[in-house]
Write an enzyme that holds these catalytic residues in place. Structure first.
Site, PDB file in Angstrom:
ATOM      1  N   PHE A  20     -33.557  32.205 -17.432  1.00  0.00           N
ATOM      2  CA  PHE A  20     -33.102  33.247 -16.509  1.00  0.00           C
ATOM      3  C   PHE A  20     -33.988  34.482 -16.665  1.00  0.00           C
ATOM      4  CE2 PHE A  20     -30.237  36.633 -15.020  1.00  0.00           C
ATOM      5  CZ  PHE A  20     -29.933  36.117 -13.776  1.00  0.00           C
ATOM      6  N   ASP A  66     -27.919  31.025 -24.460  1.00  0.00           N
ATOM      7  CA  ASP A  66     -27.311  31.722 -23.332  1.00  0.00           C
ATOM      8  C   ASP A  66     -26.318  30.745 -22.704  1.00  0.00           C
ATOM      9  OD1 ASP A  66     -26.648  32.675 -20.769  1.00  0.00           O
ATOM     10  OD2 ASP A  66     -28.590  33.645 -20.493  1.00  0.00           O
ATOM     11  N   TYR A 101     -17.582  36.564 -16.113  1.00  0.00           N
ATOM     12  CA  TYR A 101     -17.191  36.789 -14.720  1.00  0.00           C
ATOM     13  C   TYR A 101     -17.481  35.605 -13.814  1.00  0.00           C
ATOM     14  CZ  TYR A 101     -22.110  38.314 -14.718  1.00  0.00           C
ATOM     15  OH  TYR A 101     -23.473  38.399 -14.900  1.00  0.00           O
ATOM     16  N   LYS A 102     -18.022  34.515 -14.366  1.00  0.00           N
ATOM     17  CA  LYS A 102     -18.286  33.338 -13.552  1.00  0.00           C
ATOM     18  C   LYS A 102     -17.063  32.415 -13.578  1.00  0.00           C
ATOM     19  CE  LYS A 102     -23.265  33.589 -14.557  1.00  0.00           C
ATOM     20  NZ  LYS A 102     -23.740  34.096 -13.258  1.00  0.00           N
ATOM     21  N   ARG A 161     -27.737  27.146  -3.977  1.00  0.00           N
ATOM     22  CA  ARG A 161     -26.791  26.702  -4.997  1.00  0.00           C
ATOM     23  C   ARG A 161     -25.390  26.566  -4.412  1.00  0.00           C
ATOM     24  NH1 ARG A 161     -27.331  30.180 -10.441  1.00  0.00           N
ATOM     25  NH2 ARG A 161     -26.146  31.586  -9.113  1.00  0.00           N
TER      26      ARG A 161
END
Length: 414
Positions: A134, A211, A236-237, A385
């Site tokens: 990322f 991660d 928060y996902k 996605r």
């Protein structure tokens, strides 16, 4: 899900919903008030809000903050980062108490954790990461390497197949201080082989910082059992803790003695109220804190963990596999003829909680889909996605969304 012989129909998707043991959990989420939304397929970026979060925040504001005011710190708020961290460790991370704490944003957590890991290998001069990690992770690695006079050794990773244990074994040496990788790729959802990669790094006495942003709440992990050293991740996902909710740090207990992190604050001091002239770190995982805990943000984290504990991470993973598999089956039939290609693993065991489809006009198509109520996201250079959050996404919603994608893409590309 049973082996698919014929292409699943909308009725078939409805039957899957009827048989889904997690279907009742969809009622725990606030409804989508926007009538133009056909389907929300971006839960891997931002989970939908929970009714329980509203309840916890309301209690926090009315019964704690407004009533107890500053006394709330001594009545439980100060312990929230560790208490919620222990719960998260037990429910989703395979971590015993005293090793997980809720702290800052993922970026800040990664910055502090990498520094802490490097402080345990002061005589080594390399950090290993991969070219498709990322962006924030890569930027932080480069910044730390520059500041500490270290070298970054890059693994050339395939965005679709991810980093392999053999690649890590080939990259590390007695010069390697730390390896940092994403467990689930943000682009393709490829799941890295955590036990094998840990083993490869440990063979040269290097440490691993994982991660877990696209892992936690979607893919079960066993940080303790796999010998993992450090990990960070957002909430928060798939945990639906809310935009900007605090991230977490995992530090294996054996590494917690002598940790040196670069942002010491009074919340990580050994004696919080001594206001001592010199800093002395608290014992244990609390040494990874810096400033004041985000109490309101932690309310959403607590709600998300409660829901996951009730649902069970293994059941969540099972439905995640079924959802992503259905997305692949429908995409192969409906979207491949329109030029879409699968950019995620077909192997269930190697695929996380989203499916990425590549197309030369992906950016244009993603914008059109979002404008027409199919909420997906675009990842450069050519990926769309499809994020599938098992506790809030139904099979019917997915089927309907991909049918709409087919219609819109046909119109655009014809």
């Amino acid at each position: 899900m049973a082996t698919v012989v014929d292409l699943p129909s909308l009725d078939d998707a409805g039957l899957l919903d009827q048989r889904d043991p997690l279907a009742p959990f969809r009622e725990r989420f606030l409804p989508i008030e926007d009538p133009t939304v056909v389907a929300y397929l971006d839960g891997n970026s931002l989970g939908r809000p929970l009714y329980r979060t509203l309840e916890i925040i309301q209690d926090l504001v009315t019964s704690q903050w407004s009533s107890r005011m500053i006394r709330g710190w001594q009545e439980g708020w100060l312990e929230l980062p560790e208490r919620i961290g222990d719960r998260l460790g037990a429910v989703a991370l395979g971590a015993n108490p005293g090793q997980v704490i809720l702290a800052d944003s993922t970026s800040v957590c990664l910055y502090k954790t990498l520094h802490a890991a490097l402080s345990l290998r002061p005589d080594r001069e390399e950090i290993v990461t991969d070219t498709d990690n990322f962006p924030t992770d890569r930027y932080i690695v480069e910044s730390i390497a520059r500041d500490r006079g270290l070298t970054v050794r890059w693994i050339e990773s395939d965005p679709a197949s991810g980093v392999t244990a053999q690649q890590v074994a080939d990259a590390v040496s007695d010069r390697t201080a730390a390896v940092t990788l994403s467990h689930v790729s943000y682009r393709s959802a490829h799941i890295a082989d955590m036990p094998a990669i840990n083993k490869a790094a440990h063979a040269v006495d290097a440490l691993v910082v994982w991660d877990l942003c696209h892992t936690v709440g979607s893919v079960p992990v066993q940080l303790d059992a796999t010998g993992s050293d450090f990990a960070v991740g957002c909430t928060y996902k798939f945990l639906s803790a809310g935009p900007g909710a605090p991230a977490f740090i995992y530090a294996r207990s054996e590494h917690q003695f002598g940790l040196i992190q670069p942002v010491p604050g009074w919340m990580s001091a050994a004696d919080l109220y001594a206001m001592a002239p010199e800093y002395q770190a608290a014992a244990g995982i609390r040494a990874m804190l810096s400033g004041t805990p985000a109490v309101t943000g932690l309310a959403g984290v607590a709600a998300g963990i409660e829901l996951l504990a009730e649902a069970g991470i293994e059941r969540v993973r099972s439905k995640s596999i079924d959802l992503t598999r259905l997305a692949i089956v429908l995409s192969d039939a409906w979207l491949a003829p329109l030029g879409f290609t699968l950019a995620s693993p077909r192997n269930d065991a190697r695929r996380g909680g989203h499916v990425t489809l590549s197309h030369p006009q992906a950016k244009k198509l993603a914008d059109i889909l979002i404008d027409n109520g199919v909420i997906v996201d675009f990842r450069a250079p050519d990926g769309i996605r499809i994020g599938l959050s098992p506790l809030s996404t139904s099979f019917t919603e997915l089927w309907t969304a991909l049918d709409r994608v087919r219609e819109l893409a046909t119109e655009v590309l014809s």
